[in-house]
Scaffold this motif. Structure first.
Motif, PDB file in Angstrom:
ATOM      1  N   ARG D  23      63.793 -79.894  19.311  1.00  0.00           N
ATOM      2  CA  ARG D  23      63.833 -79.327  17.956  1.00  0.00           C
ATOM      3  C   ARG D  23      62.675 -78.384  17.656  1.00  0.00           C
ATOM      4  N   ASP D  24      61.689 -78.312  18.514  1.00  0.00           N
ATOM      5  CA  ASP D  24      60.538 -77.437  18.251  1.00  0.00           C
ATOM      6  C   ASP D  24      59.970 -76.983  19.596  1.00  0.00           C
ATOM      7  N   ASP D  25      59.143 -75.932  19.578  1.00  0.00           N
ATOM      8  CA  ASP D  25      58.572 -75.458  20.846  1.00  0.00           C
ATOM      9  C   ASP D  25      57.098 -75.109  20.698  1.00  0.00           C
ATOM     10  N   ARG D  26      56.458 -75.728  19.690  1.00  0.00           N
ATOM     11  CA  ARG D  26      55.033 -75.462  19.470  1.00  0.00           C
ATOM     12  C   ARG D  26      54.166 -76.583  20.064  1.00  0.00           C
ATOM     13  N   ILE D  27      52.966 -76.253  20.476  1.00  0.00           N
ATOM     14  CA  ILE D  27      52.001 -77.255  20.924  1.00  0.00           C
ATOM     15  C   ILE D  27      50.607 -76.691  20.685  1.00  0.00           C
ATOM     16  N   VAL D  28      49.635 -77.580  20.546  1.00  0.00           N
ATOM     17  CA  VAL D  28      48.260 -77.167  20.271  1.00  0.00           C
ATOM     18  C   VAL D  28      47.346 -77.641  21.395  1.00  0.00           C
ATOM     19  N   LEU D  29      46.499 -76.729  21.876  1.00  0.00           N
ATOM     20  CA  LEU D  29      45.473 -77.079  22.863  1.00  0.00           C
ATOM     21  C   LEU D  29      44.105 -76.806  22.256  1.00  0.00           C
ATOM     22  N   PRO D  30      43.339 -77.857  21.941  1.00  0.00           N
ATOM     23  CA  PRO D  30      41.978 -77.628  21.447  1.00  0.00           C
ATOM     24  C   PRO D  30      41.038 -77.355  22.626  1.00  0.00           C
ATOM     25  N   THR D  31      40.157 -76.394  22.462  1.00  0.00           N
ATOM     26  CA  THR D  31      39.170 -76.115  23.515  1.00  0.00           C
ATOM     27  C   THR D  31      37.765 -76.263  22.949  1.00  0.00           C
ATOM     28  N   GLY D  32      36.973 -77.062  23.638  1.00  0.00           N
ATOM     29  CA  GLY D  32      35.632 -77.334  23.159  1.00  0.00           C
ATOM     30  C   GLY D  32      34.580 -76.947  24.167  1.00  0.00           C
ATOM     31  N   SER D  33      33.477 -77.629  24.102  1.00  0.00           N
ATOM     32  CA  SER D  33      32.377 -77.394  25.028  1.00  0.00           C
ATOM     33  C   SER D  33      31.514 -78.646  25.008  1.00  0.00           C
ATOM     34  N   THR D  34      30.861 -78.886  26.113  1.00  0.00           N
ATOM     35  CA  THR D  34      29.887 -79.976  26.163  1.00  0.00           C
ATOM     36  C   THR D  34      28.536 -79.298  26.306  1.00  0.00           C
ATOM     37  N   ALA D  53      42.362 -79.689  14.812  1.00  0.00           N
ATOM     38  CA  ALA D  53      43.725 -79.455  15.300  1.00  0.00           C
ATOM     39  C   ALA D  53      44.635 -80.616  14.928  1.00  0.00           C
ATOM     40  N   VAL D  54      44.148 -81.816  15.107  1.00  0.00           N
ATOM     41  CA  VAL D  54      44.983 -82.990  14.823  1.00  0.00           C
ATOM     42  C   VAL D  54      45.289 -83.078  13.336  1.00  0.00           C
ATOM     43  N   GLU D  55      44.284 -82.870  12.506  1.00  0.00           N
ATOM     44  CA  GLU D  55      44.532 -82.958  11.065  1.00  0.00           C
ATOM     45  C   GLU D  55      45.480 -81.845  10.597  1.00  0.00           C
ATOM     46  N   ALA D  56      45.334 -80.674  11.189  1.00  0.00           N
ATOM     47  CA  ALA D  56      46.211 -79.566  10.796  1.00  0.00           C
ATOM     48  C   ALA D  56      47.640 -79.793  11.266  1.00  0.00           C
ATOM     49  N   ALA D  57      47.791 -80.329  12.449  1.00  0.00           N
ATOM     50  CA  ALA D  57      49.118 -80.438  13.051  1.00  0.00           C
ATOM     51  C   ALA D  57      49.886 -81.649  12.557  1.00  0.00           C
ATOM     52  N   GLU D  58      49.166 -82.641  12.064  1.00  0.00           N
ATOM     53  CA  GLU D  58      49.805 -83.921  11.766  1.00  0.00           C
ATOM     54  C   GLU D  58      51.006 -83.789  10.821  1.00  0.00           C
ATOM     55  N   PRO D  59      50.848 -83.183   9.666  1.00  0.00           N
ATOM     56  CA  PRO D  59      52.007 -83.111   8.765  1.00  0.00           C
ATOM     57  C   PRO D  59      53.131 -82.238   9.314  1.00  0.00           C
ATOM     58  N   LEU D  60      52.806 -81.429  10.326  1.00  0.00           N
ATOM     59  CA  LEU D  60      53.844 -80.566  10.894  1.00  0.00           C
ATOM     60  C   LEU D  60      54.534 -81.229  12.083  1.00  0.00           C
ATOM     61  N   GLY D  61      53.953 -82.335  12.524  1.00  0.00           N
ATOM     62  CA  GLY D  61      54.566 -83.031  13.652  1.00  0.00           C
ATOM     63  C   GLY D  61      54.436 -82.308  14.979  1.00  0.00           C
ATOM     64  N   ALA D 230      43.106 -76.322   6.650  1.00  0.00           N
ATOM     65  CA  ALA D 230      44.186 -75.557   6.007  1.00  0.00           C
ATOM     66  C   ALA D 230      44.476 -74.261   6.754  1.00  0.00           C
ATOM     67  N   GLU D 231      43.413 -73.633   7.234  1.00  0.00           N
ATOM     68  CA  GLU D 231      43.628 -72.349   7.922  1.00  0.00           C
ATOM     69  C   GLU D 231      44.332 -72.547   9.267  1.00  0.00           C
ATOM     70  N   VAL D 232      43.979 -73.615   9.964  1.00  0.00           N
ATOM     71  CA  VAL D 232      44.682 -73.902  11.218  1.00  0.00           C
ATOM     72  C   VAL D 232      46.143 -74.233  10.917  1.00  0.00           C
ATOM     73  N   ARG D 233      46.356 -75.023   9.864  1.00  0.00           N
ATOM     74  CA  ARG D 233      47.734 -75.403   9.555  1.00  0.00           C
ATOM     75  C   ARG D 233      48.592 -74.180   9.211  1.00  0.00           C
ATOM     76  N   ALA D 234      47.999 -73.288   8.434  1.00  0.00           N
ATOM     77  CA  ALA D 234      48.741 -72.070   8.083  1.00  0.00           C
ATOM     78  C   ALA D 234      49.092 -71.283   9.339  1.00  0.00           C
ATOM     79  N   LEU D 235      48.169 -71.226  10.254  1.00  0.00           N
ATOM     80  CA  LEU D 235      48.432 -70.532  11.513  1.00  0.00           C
ATOM     81  C   LEU D 235      49.598 -71.167  12.259  1.00  0.00           C
ATOM     82  N   LEU D 236      49.584 -72.495  12.320  1.00  0.00           N
ATOM     83  CA  LEU D 236      50.650 -73.183  13.057  1.00  0.00           C
ATOM     84  C   LEU D 236      52.006 -72.992  12.389  1.00  0.00           C
TER      85      LEU D 236
END
Lengths: 242, 242, 242, 242, 242, 242
Positions: D23-34, D53-61, D230-236
């Protein structure tokens, strides 16, 4: 010079090589190819490079590594049994071998090459030589089969010295059950071959041989062979900078 | 054949190239080097390769890419201003350029090379030609300065045609304020140079020139140049497989 | 500071560079691209980067390498004549050039960049700077066309400064026979372009220009140019850490 | 749009992802640094990227991959605990992940980046997007911490938003037993930092923080955070091409 | 030995790691994989490797890096959510991490691996150990799940310990809403799996589990877990050469 | 099954291989190493792998490529004559050979390996198998010397089967002039060896042998050998998926 019996590296153990390194710093790496040679062995280039190296090095007591049996021969891909390394792969293989030999104390390395398609790797060897390292290491790249004196001798018999033809047809590169045409065939210009893709190469040379005679008498071949061995031996003795 | 005025790619926009591709599929890539040439310009090889390509291609209306100004010249590292790409780097640059040209519809690519140290990359070009692709793409690698007819013409003046010597000394490779010795110097054997590391090269050729005469009269140079241009032009016209 | 006439590296020989290195350790590498610029030259980015570098460096007597004419422009692949190096290739080219310059004694290297698609290589330059080496080598990466002061000057004329538009339209980037539309066109948002594949880019910008005006009067362009040259020159003089 | 509870990929099994792909074809990859963040966690960039990323994506599933915890930070090598991948390594990691996601049917991939040093990899992503593939795959690269709206919100509090400073100081990036200075310190110009090698960076910023205030009240931080989410969510939701 | 509370690297700042390095030189890198585990979490291998490492290292006060969440699992490509790095990529990631740790003073590095497909990288670690470097750096590669003592303990319950089966089914690897079959299924021979391509793997194991029981009581799982933790801890304490 | 006389690839020409491919699609690639084996030949692993492959394949008429004589043995670098390829190099060599064989129509490739240090390359082979290709190609990686049945037979004589010890001491791996100690020596634990760098390996095993007996009677060795040949032959006959 210490005369010794055969010093194929594979007929030695490490202690013998260590002992050798106390008095000498030369070693030979034959490079071949596994590729169609018409009616002759798929291993012709490797067989000849290793054999000419061993015979040349024997009286000098210089160890000879096993031939690298795979080289660069992408143009023969349409002839089954032909293998090819990409140039970037081949460079890394040589880099590893040269680095290893240099780290163990070898300072004069002769690559005795049996395959024209490998020749461009000389560009990498030049690069390797120019890299900074604590001790100078010389590397010679010698294509035995078209070196000046060997060619001169072969020219006396027949100037058409093509891939898979008489000049590679030795007792030790023939295979059982392969009967060759008795007559020469027209020579395919080298330039032309360089422009063809694998399928076109096969069309241009249906049996894989690139033209001229398929064979010469064994006594002629011995004369060519002796010249090749002598020229490699001279290189191992006197080809180095002091 | 369509005669056109100069078609350096840099004097064109993409629409002109697109229009060109509707009637032809040839293009020229000059490859040079940035390296010492004795008293001559550090850009000698790039300057000559680009210029000979442009003059040859002009009446044929074939576009000429800007010269790749950096090549493989590790042995000149001790002469300031000499640059060198590793062979693995150079291979990837050519791969990208050839892949890009092929994807845009060019089917006959002539690499006009101005530097001996680049010659081993011909091994990679051979590999590239042999890779499977939907349409056949021909790639010629032509070192203009020692091609048969050009060499024949130069030989009439002086058979010593060495790096940095007279044969590279054109009005367009000289630099301001560089006075050359009037007399020839002994030739350093090519084989020898191939075995030296950067410091040794500099010792062997303190001014960077590899021997023979430094200069010849401009009228002689023009004869050599015309031969070079003509030979490249002939290649662009008739050097392809049909 | 020694004032000198033009010091394009290609107008020098190695002896002049060696002499230069006795009193200075700066050098300039222009980086361009060969890619569609609408009605302008396919070489626009390389032409401008090299020219701005040469004009800026000339009164300072700092040598300027030939522009690296090929850069990263995968998104323009559908416009014939556009070339692109993969990022991994581009990194290795810069690594080789920086390593070579550092080995010869250059300690302050200014990369004057003319193409936005090359900007990510700054990440590699940062990595290169951080590698351990015997002497500290500074490398500046300066995209001249959108540097602060140059942009400020250009903004006075028109804030739409898009690929292939007026801001790249100099006498030296125009090509013969290319008549541009007299009126501006709508600007394609930069973000959008970043998401498109080559076919989509061509659909979005059929003539390759990304929006705004195609041209401005030459006297305006000279003002922009002078600002660009001045900003590069200031960088070469005062942009280094002591 | 299907609302779902948390869909961290690590809280799912493959069957749930397969079902999602119907039903969807989106996915999120967070990239960080140590890498060092002054008094804050060595994992600050990875922690924030994954959490935002998780907080933004959560309501969108939309499923969120685990953060890639290592990035490009060669300039922090002199601060123990800082890790860095070479750019060529980082490119290959992203290539593998993108290739894998595309092969499994994901068509809209959002990389939510938490580390400035990773930004140059956007050049490679552009290249990846432009490669021919059977189905179009969109990839967004979004550095959440300096995206326009988030920056606007943060600017209301303090325009000095530096590495290791208040803008990264959340409840979830603090470490036990680390007391921060109460007062701001002078800002180190970003340009300057880009020219320094690891030892110089440590000298310039002895505690690793790059200037400005070390902390702000939690309620301010929540405002910044909410803007980032909010800005990440809008992007997604709306950042894709149709 | 200094007892300390949790020392996940991400719960530390750089100053704490610097202080740690004054008294110890050990560090732990967990390596996992993101891949199908039947009804269990796609992150099973990463979750377990990180958790077993943290629990083992905690009383010893040894810092634990975040798990590398992506590994080599090409054979699971047909199960959505499974990611895989090519072996050449994985080698470069480990090289960068090991080089970085060695440069910062770590001398004993324990890689706690949670994924069988990663095991071949041990060959590279061996190579890394053998490279010349100023100080000796030890690297242990420990696959915790099939280490001798852990296997012995698990064997007491059930000798069928297959991918996705009971032996990986911990409270912390289960996902919400995934009901597993109550009964065991036949075991798929490991050799067989090694010969299959992705589509065939999916056919052979439609739910991704490789055979045997899906679950065991939590108290049994705790016994296995405790053995795993104890074995890693023993390694961290006594597994090094003096 | 067609019984044939010896089918070493090097005793065939391409026409014979083409004819073979009409009725079969199997081929054998022996992989060895050039490295110290105590008193035994530096080529022990290559010699044994090639010989066991040839003897096993002969009655089946399956062609055997020449052994790849160089493998991964970085830990033996301090014993002269030991060569080693880096893992990344070895992967590319195998990739090229497998790609080439697959392109020519081989569909079942058995790699008969004679060197433990090569085993990690099985990870790459797994990756290669999983890549999409038009026809399924099976690749088996079989380390003949420690395969189950061969080990079982060897265990009957002596369970200490160490590098350079009795289990590798065949008539065809001994070298002239190397007298071995008559008595066994203590076994060096394999785990320990894996942690040592080259200098430490040499200290731990001054003669290169890793413990146990140096030799056994030829009749015992023949029993082990026959088991090895039989196990390889069984693999070539029945080890494939249908």
């Amino acid at each position: 010079m210490t005369l010794r019996c055969s010093l194929r590296l594979f007929e030695s153990n490490w202690m013998q090589i260590e002992e050798y390194l106390r008095r000498d710093d030369r070693i030979v790496l034959p490079t071949g190819s596994t590729e169609q040679h018409g009616f002759l062995s798929l291993g012709t280039d490797a067989i000849l490079a290793e054999r000419v190296a061993v015979e040349a090095a024997e009286p000098l007591g210089i160890p000879v590594l096993p031939a690298l049996p795979f080289g660069m021969a992408p143009y023969f891909a349409a002839f089954p049994g032909s293998m090819s390394l990409r140039m970037t792969t081949y460079i890394e293989v040589l880099r590893d071998l040269l680095d290893g030999l240099a780290a163990q104390g070898f300072r004069r390395i002769a690559i005795v090459n049996g395959h024209g398609g490998n020749a461009p790797v000389a560009g990498f060897i030049r690069e390797w030589i120019c890299q900074p390292r604590p001790d100078r290491v010389q590397v010679l790249f010698h294509s035995w089969y078209n070196a000046p004196r060997t060619t001169e001798v072969a020219d006396q018999f027949d100037r058409d010295q093509m891939h898979g033809g008489w000049v590679e047809n030795f007792k030790w590169t023939r295979v059982a059950g392969a009967d060759m045409p008795p007559d020469p065939k027209p020579v395919i210009p080298r330039n032309l071959v360089g422009q063809l893709d694998p399928a076109q190469v096969r069309t241009a040379a249906p049996d894989g041989m690139m033209g001229g005679a398929y064979a010469r008498p064994d006594e002629d071949m011995q004369v060519v062979w002796d010249a090749g061995v002598a020229e490699v031996r001279a290189l191992l003795e006197t080809g180095w900078l002091s």
